[in-house]
Every structure is written in C-alpha cells, then in structure tokens.
Design an enzyme around this catalytic site. Structure first.
Site, mmCIF file in Angstrom:
data_model
loop_
_atom_site.group_PDB
_atom_site.id
_atom_site.type_symbol
_atom_site.label_atom_id
_atom_site.label_comp_id
_atom_site.label_asym_id
_atom_site.label_seq_id
_atom_site.Cartn_x
_atom_site.Cartn_y
_atom_site.Cartn_z
ATOM 1 N N CYS A 298 30.586 70.172 22.389
ATOM 2 C CA CYS A 298 30.669 71.612 22.661
ATOM 3 C C CYS A 298 30.903 72.421 21.384
ATOM 4 O O CYS A 298 30.883 73.642 21.417
ATOM 5 C CB CYS A 298 31.730 71.922 23.714
ATOM 6 S SG CYS A 298 33.305 71.148 23.431
HETATM 7 C C1 LIG Z 1 38.818 67.935 26.855
HETATM 8 C C2 LIG Z 1 37.526 68.401 27.465
HETATM 9 N N1 LIG Z 1 37.573 69.316 28.432
HETATM 10 C C3 LIG Z 1 36.458 69.771 29.006
HETATM 11 C C4 LIG Z 1 35.226 69.307 28.634
HETATM 12 C C5 LIG Z 1 34.043 69.970 29.255
HETATM 13 O O1 LIG Z 1 33.212 69.203 29.938
HETATM 14 P P1 LIG Z 1 31.914 69.900 30.534
HETATM 15 O O2 LIG Z 1 31.279 70.689 29.436
HETATM 16 O O3 LIG Z 1 31.092 68.805 30.976
HETATM 17 O O4 LIG Z 1 32.381 70.756 31.646
HETATM 18 C C6 LIG Z 1 35.126 68.330 27.638
HETATM 19 C C7 LIG Z 1 33.809 67.820 27.202
HETATM 20 O O5 LIG Z 1 33.638 67.234 26.175
HETATM 21 C C8 LIG Z 1 36.314 67.880 27.035
HETATM 22 O O6 LIG Z 1 36.287 66.956 26.056
#
Ligand SMILES: Cc1ncc(COP(=O)(O)O)c(C=O)c1O
Length: 357
Positions: A298
């Site tokens: 992300c």
């Molecule tokens: C700590 C954490 N929270 C949330 C997410 C978000 O996941 P998603 O983008 O699949 O909703 C991630 C993804 O890498 C993460 O590492």
C-alpha cells in the site's frame, strides 16, 4: 421596469422567489409580484439548521484540517530502539478529549508486535478515573491484519473494543471483518454506508455468502492449527536469516526487524545488504526466481524513497534504501530458501559487477 431600476431575485426560505426592485438611490423595494420556485431539481436552499451549523463551523473550525499543527488525531512515534510503540508514550499523549486509541497489532514491514494488552490494561485503569471526571471513555482499536494466522489473537486477552480482520492475509478470500465488543451496546458502532437493514443495520447490502463462508473456514483453520503454522514459519524464517548471514557476511547484512526487547512475527525478515547501488528495488529486479517486496504494497507509490516505517524505527537512511521484505508462508520450504538466497547472491554480484564495468 424603468431604465433607472435594476431587478434582483431573492429566494425566501419557503422557496418563493421575490423580485426586489433596486432603485438607483440604493433603496430596496419589494415588488408586489411574488414568484413560485419549482426548480428543486436544480438546487435547494439550505435548511435553517444547516445554515446554523455552517455558520458555527465558520466561526470555530476555520483551521486547515490538512495542516500538521491542527491535528483531529495525535500521532505517537514508535521507539527507535525497540521499533514498537511504547505504552508510556501513548499514555502521555492522551488528552482529556481523547476517545480512541488505534494501533496495529503487528507492523507489516518489520513484523514488530505492539504491546496492545499492556496498553489496554493501562487504559482501563485510566477510564475509571476519567468516568469519575465526566471525561469520555477511551476505546481501543487494533488492526490485527498481519498477526492473524501467524500468532494467537484473542480479542479478550488483548482487551480491545475493536479489532480489524483482513482475510487475504491468512489464506482467506479478499474480505474483511471488524470485531466489536458488544456492538452498539457497550461499544459504539455507526454505519459508514446506508441503505438496507442487513447486518443489524450496521452495514447495508446483500451478504456475500461464499466469501463470508471462506473467511469463516480460514479462521477455523487458524484456530485449529495456529501453533503448527507459527512453528513452521519461524523455523523457515530463522533458517533464511542464517543463510543470508552465511552468504553475505555479518558485516554486510543488516536485519531491519530485529529490535532488542521487541517480539516480532514468525514469518517476516526485513534486511538490507549494505553497499552502493544495492537499493532493494534494484536487487529484486535482478532476481530470477524471488518474488518479494521492498515494503508494504500500500506504500508502493513511494517509488525509490526508503520506507518511512523503517526510518521511523531508527534504521539509517542508506540501510533503509536497500531494504527487502521477505515473508514466508505455510508452504515455504528450506529448499525454497536455498534457491532464493542463491538468486539474491547472484543479483547482488551482478549489480556490483555492473558498477565496476
Ligand atoms: C496492517 C495492515 N492493515 C490493513 C491492510 C489492508 O489490507 P487491504 O488493503 O487488503 O484491505 C494491510 C495490508 O497490507 C496491512 O498490512
């Protein structure tokens, strides 16, 4: 209308359009003729309550919400020694208006596990004093995305009010869930979307049954096998770190996820091979078999910049630039490790060779 008069239209709050004749001397005189507005599809007047709220906001909320000094949130840095957020730092940052503390349970780049249970205990004590003073109760949220499937996660033990679950991190479909302790009863929960009354009015829309079933099955597997998964991943990750050390030498290798006094995920190895021209992205792009990341997906829009997470954990800039994040899974084997370490060695050798020639 006379040539020396201008007309303007005034919308009254009941939607009438009144013509006002403005005489040249500036004095306004209401026309006898009233008009009826029937163009509410075009626009609507603001309701009196809305006008009041807007006026109040103009008086009181005139700061730029994006300015760092007007922070609706307090950001607490992690310790540069342990890589984890320190309980005392959070407690010290709490203000009378604080109503929520949100911390990830395990960091996605370093794998460092945050002291959520200890913090919840402290906040519980604090909440008792705050109630006596009429201050808002502080709620606790943790994002357990990275921890589920790699270590035991128990909402009760953690003492949190909210816990984020992300399916695709533990072999489930791309569906998430939010655990709430006593949703809407002991813990506030407000919908973000409005429409149908599904899921007790908390989330509208027809339930995605196959995905929900998949998430449930994956959770069941984790519940049953968590210790086995954890033991396997830890063994393979530790082997990986040993092989890296043996291949690149202690002097050239920096482990970015080993912090004194901090626990970390069983599967994560964040490391840098020290040297010019060995930026993480470069090393990965010269690998033939290894598929890995330089950090969280992300944050991949950050390009060649070193990870802000590593920098905030005290990893020096030049080391953070060369960082690679390797995370092993349930099926990763020691043979896989041998293959990718060889791949990494060749990639580094090739980059160094290119620099010389
Ligand atoms: C700590 C954490 N929270 C949330 C997410 C978000 O996941 P998603 O983008 O699949 O909703 C991630 C993804 O890498 C993460 O590492």
């Amino acid at each position: 209308m006379d040539g020396d008069q201008v007309e303007k239209m005034v919308l009254t709050k009941d939607g009438r359009k009144t013509a006002v004749d403005k005489e040249c001397d500036g004095e306004e005189k209401k026309s006898v003729e009233s008009k009826v507005y029937m163009d509410y599809n075009a626009t609507t007047p603001m309701a009196p309550e809305v006008i009041q709220t807007v006026t109040e906001a103009m008086h009181e909320a005139w700061g730029n919400p994006s300015s760092s000094y007007t922070a609706e949130a307090t950001f607490v840095p992690v310790s540069k020694i342990t890589g984890q957020v320190e309980v005392d730092d959070i407690i010290a940052a709490i203000r009378p208006t604080t109503c929520l503390v949100s911390i990830m349970l395990a960091n996605n780049e370093t794998g460092v596990i945050m002291p959520i249970s200890e913090l919840s205990q402290q906040i519980q004590i604090l909440n008792q004093n705050r109630m006596a003073l009429g201050l808002p109760r502080i709620l606790m949220h943790t994002d357990a995305a990275q921890m589920i499937g790699k270590g035991r996660v128990d909402g009760q033990d953690l003492g949190v009010d909210y816990l984020t679950i992300v399916g695709h991190k533990f072999y489930a479909p791309r569906i998430g869930a939010l655990y709430v302790r006593g949703p809407g009863v002991t813990t506030p929960l407000h919908p973000m979307l409005f429409g149908g009354g599904q899921e007790w009015n908390f989330r509208p829309g027809t339930e995605n049954t196959p995905m929900i079933a998949g998430l449930g099955k994956a959770a069941e597997l984790v519940n049953k096998n968590c210790e086995d998964y954890e033991a396997h991943m830890k063994e393979v990750r530790d082997y990986l770190e040993k092989r890296l050390e043996a291949s690149f030498g202690k002097q050239r290798l920096h482990f970015n996820s080993q912090f004194p006094g901090a626990k970390r995920l069983c599967n994560t190895c964040n490391f840098s091979v020290w040297g010019p021209g060995l930026q993480g992205r470069m090393v990965l792009s010269h690998c033939k078999t290894l598929l890995a990341s330089v950090g969280a997906a992300c944050h991949s829009e950050k390009g060649d910049q070193p990870s802000s997470i590593l920098l905030s954990c005290g990893i020096p800039y030049e080391v953070a630039q060369n960082a690679l994040r390797l995370s092993v899974g349930r099926d990763t084997t020691k043979e896989d490790v041998d293959v990718i370490v060889e791949d990494l060695k060749q990639s580094v050798a090739q980059l160094e060779q290119n620099r010389v020639t």
